[in-house]
Write a protein that holds these residues in place. Structure first.
Motif, PDB file in Angstrom:
ATOM      1  N   HIS A 104      10.086   1.815  -2.005  1.00 48.77           N
ATOM      2  CA  HIS A 104       9.546   1.934  -0.643  1.00 48.77           C
ATOM      3  C   HIS A 104       8.819   0.647  -0.245  1.00 48.77           C
ATOM      4  N   PRO A 105       9.584  -0.423  -0.049  1.00 53.72           N
ATOM      5  CA  PRO A 105       8.935  -1.704   0.248  1.00 53.72           C
ATOM      6  C   PRO A 105       8.182  -1.738   1.576  1.00 53.72           C
ATOM      7  N   MET A 106       8.537  -0.869   2.523  1.00 53.68           N
ATOM      8  CA  MET A 106       7.820  -0.896   3.805  1.00 53.68           C
ATOM      9  C   MET A 106       6.338  -0.570   3.605  1.00 53.68           C
ATOM     10  N   TYR A 107       6.046   0.425   2.789  1.00 48.91           N
ATOM     11  CA  TYR A 107       4.636   0.759   2.537  1.00 48.91           C
ATOM     12  C   TYR A 107       3.904  -0.400   1.868  1.00 48.91           C
ATOM     13  N   LEU A 108       4.573  -1.084   0.951  1.00 50.10           N
ATOM     14  CA  LEU A 108       3.946  -2.238   0.307  1.00 50.10           C
ATOM     15  C   LEU A 108       3.696  -3.351   1.327  1.00 50.10           C
ATOM     16  N   GLY A 109       4.658  -3.556   2.225  1.00 45.79           N
ATOM     17  CA  GLY A 109       4.490  -4.561   3.272  1.00 45.79           C
ATOM     18  C   GLY A 109       3.346  -4.220   4.211  1.00 45.79           C
ATOM     19  N   ILE A 110       3.232  -2.948   4.562  1.00 48.82           N
ATOM     20  CA  ILE A 110       2.138  -2.501   5.437  1.00 48.82           C
ATOM     21  C   ILE A 110       0.794  -2.734   4.751  1.00 48.82           C
ATOM     22  N   LYS A 111       0.724  -2.415   3.463  1.00 48.41           N
ATOM     23  CA  LYS A 111      -0.537  -2.626   2.732  1.00 48.41           C
ATOM     24  C   LYS A 111      -0.915  -4.106   2.723  1.00 48.41           C
ATOM     25  N   LEU A 112       0.053  -4.961   2.462  1.00 49.06           N
ATOM     26  CA  LEU A 112      -0.221  -6.396   2.405  1.00 49.06           C
ATOM     27  C   LEU A 112      -0.610  -6.940   3.782  1.00 49.06           C
ATOM     28  N   TRP A 113       0.111  -6.510   4.824  1.00 52.91           N
ATOM     29  CA  TRP A 113      -0.194  -6.913   6.202  1.00 52.91           C
ATOM     30  C   TRP A 113      -1.607  -6.481   6.590  1.00 52.91           C
ATOM     31  N   ALA A 114      -1.947  -5.237   6.276  1.00 53.81           N
ATOM     32  CA  ALA A 114      -3.270  -4.715   6.636  1.00 53.81           C
ATOM     33  C   ALA A 114      -4.376  -5.457   5.883  1.00 53.81           C
ATOM     34  N   PHE A 115      -4.188  -5.656   4.580  1.00 52.90           N
ATOM     35  CA  PHE A 115      -5.175  -6.379   3.779  1.00 52.90           C
ATOM     36  C   PHE A 115      -5.375  -7.792   4.320  1.00 52.90           C
ATOM     37  N   ALA A 116      -4.279  -8.472   4.640  1.00 57.31           N
ATOM     38  CA  ALA A 116      -4.360  -9.837   5.160  1.00 57.31           C
ATOM     39  C   ALA A 116      -5.190  -9.881   6.437  1.00 57.31           C
ATOM     40  N   HIS A 117      -5.023  -8.881   7.293  1.00 57.89           N
ATOM     41  CA  HIS A 117      -5.752  -8.872   8.555  1.00 57.89           C
ATOM     42  C   HIS A 117      -7.216  -8.453   8.384  1.00 57.89           C
ATOM     43  N   ILE A 118      -7.504  -7.666   7.372  1.00 59.73           N
ATOM     44  CA  ILE A 118      -8.903  -7.296   7.110  1.00 59.73           C
ATOM     45  C   ILE A 118      -9.696  -8.518   6.663  1.00 59.73           C
ATOM     46  N   ILE A 119      -9.106  -9.341   5.786  1.00 63.55           N
ATOM     47  CA  ILE A 119      -9.858 -10.508   5.305  1.00 63.55           C
ATOM     48  C   ILE A 119     -10.026 -11.577   6.382  1.00 63.55           C
ATOM     49  N   ALA A 120      -9.160 -11.577   7.383  1.00 63.00           N
ATOM     50  CA  ALA A 120      -9.218 -12.619   8.408  1.00 63.00           C
ATOM     51  C   ALA A 120      -9.984 -12.203   9.665  1.00 63.00           C
ATOM     52  N   ASN A 121     -10.362 -10.939   9.751  1.00 61.85           N
ATOM     53  CA  ASN A 121     -11.021 -10.433  10.955  1.00 61.85           C
ATOM     54  C   ASN A 121     -12.263  -9.645  10.552  1.00 61.85           C
ATOM     55  N   GLY A 122     -13.332  -9.835  11.280  1.00 61.00           N
ATOM     56  CA  GLY A 122     -14.580  -9.168  10.908  1.00 61.00           C
ATOM     57  C   GLY A 122     -15.088  -8.129  11.872  1.00 61.00           C
TER      58      GLY A 122
END
Length: 193
Positions: A104-122
């Motif tokens: 289920h690579p889509m869920y892994l992609g969503i997790k990575l996308w979300a994590f990336a945006h959390i670290i870049a936005n406060g």
């Protein structure tokens, strides 16, 4: 912020029915039929997405910030989205190596996308939006993998051509989004100062 929360409930909630209320979903499909169910599902998804987009924009304009991330976190986030795009497209191109390996690579992609945006936005709105998607991605991946294991589902690898298509499409989509569409659609250039 209320519109953002409503959007999350409708969009993520609607996409979670198959994960957490599969028997109820199946009974509803039996009652109303597959096409009406898909129509209702699509309506929820579209309304949820519209609420997400406008709610996020409104909340971002209010500017409730929890922390001020350094500029370099935007560059890391832009780079982390590259494998997120690869995983997203791997979910849509059957028989590629990533889909076979992860299931289920889509869920892994969503997790990575979300994590990336959390670290870049406060912002509070960022934590709410991307945090919800991160939690949903974690839960969706776990539930889906468990179901696959119980059902004995195994995906078939269909060769290097599928891997090549996945890679080329992913890189092209990522480059287009990172260097053009993100700034146009979101208003923030990922590699900007």
């Amino acid at each position: 912020m209320e519109l953002l929360i409503l959007g999350l409930v409708l969009f993520v909630g609607g996409h979670s029915v198959n994960l957490f209320a599969n028997q109820w979903r199946n009974s509803m499909v039996e009652k109303v039929g597959l096409l009406p169910w898909k129509g209702l599902y699509s309506l929820f998804a579209i309304v949820g997405l519209v609420c997400l987009v406008y709610g996020y924009g409104d909340a971002r304009a209010e500017g409730v910030y929890l922390w001020q991330p350094p500029v370099w976190t935007r560059h890391i986030a832009a780079l982390l989205t590259l494998p997120a795009f690869l995983l997203l497209f791997a979910s849509q191109i059957p028989g590629n190596r990533l889909q076979v390996a992860t299931g289920h690579p889509m869920y892994l992609g969503i997790k990575l996308w979300a994590f990336a945006h959390i670290i870049a936005n406060g912002g509070l709105h960022d934590v709410l939006l991307f945090g919800t998607f991160l939690i949903w991605g974690i839960a969706g991946f776990a539930v889906s993998r468990r179901r696959d294991k119980a059902a004995g589902n195994v995906r078939e690898y269909k060769g290097l051509m599928r891997d090549g298509i996945t890679l080329v499409v992913s890189l092209g989509a990522w480059a287009g989004f990172a260097f053009w569409a993100h700034a146009v659609l979101i208003g923030v250039p990922p590699f900007g100062a």
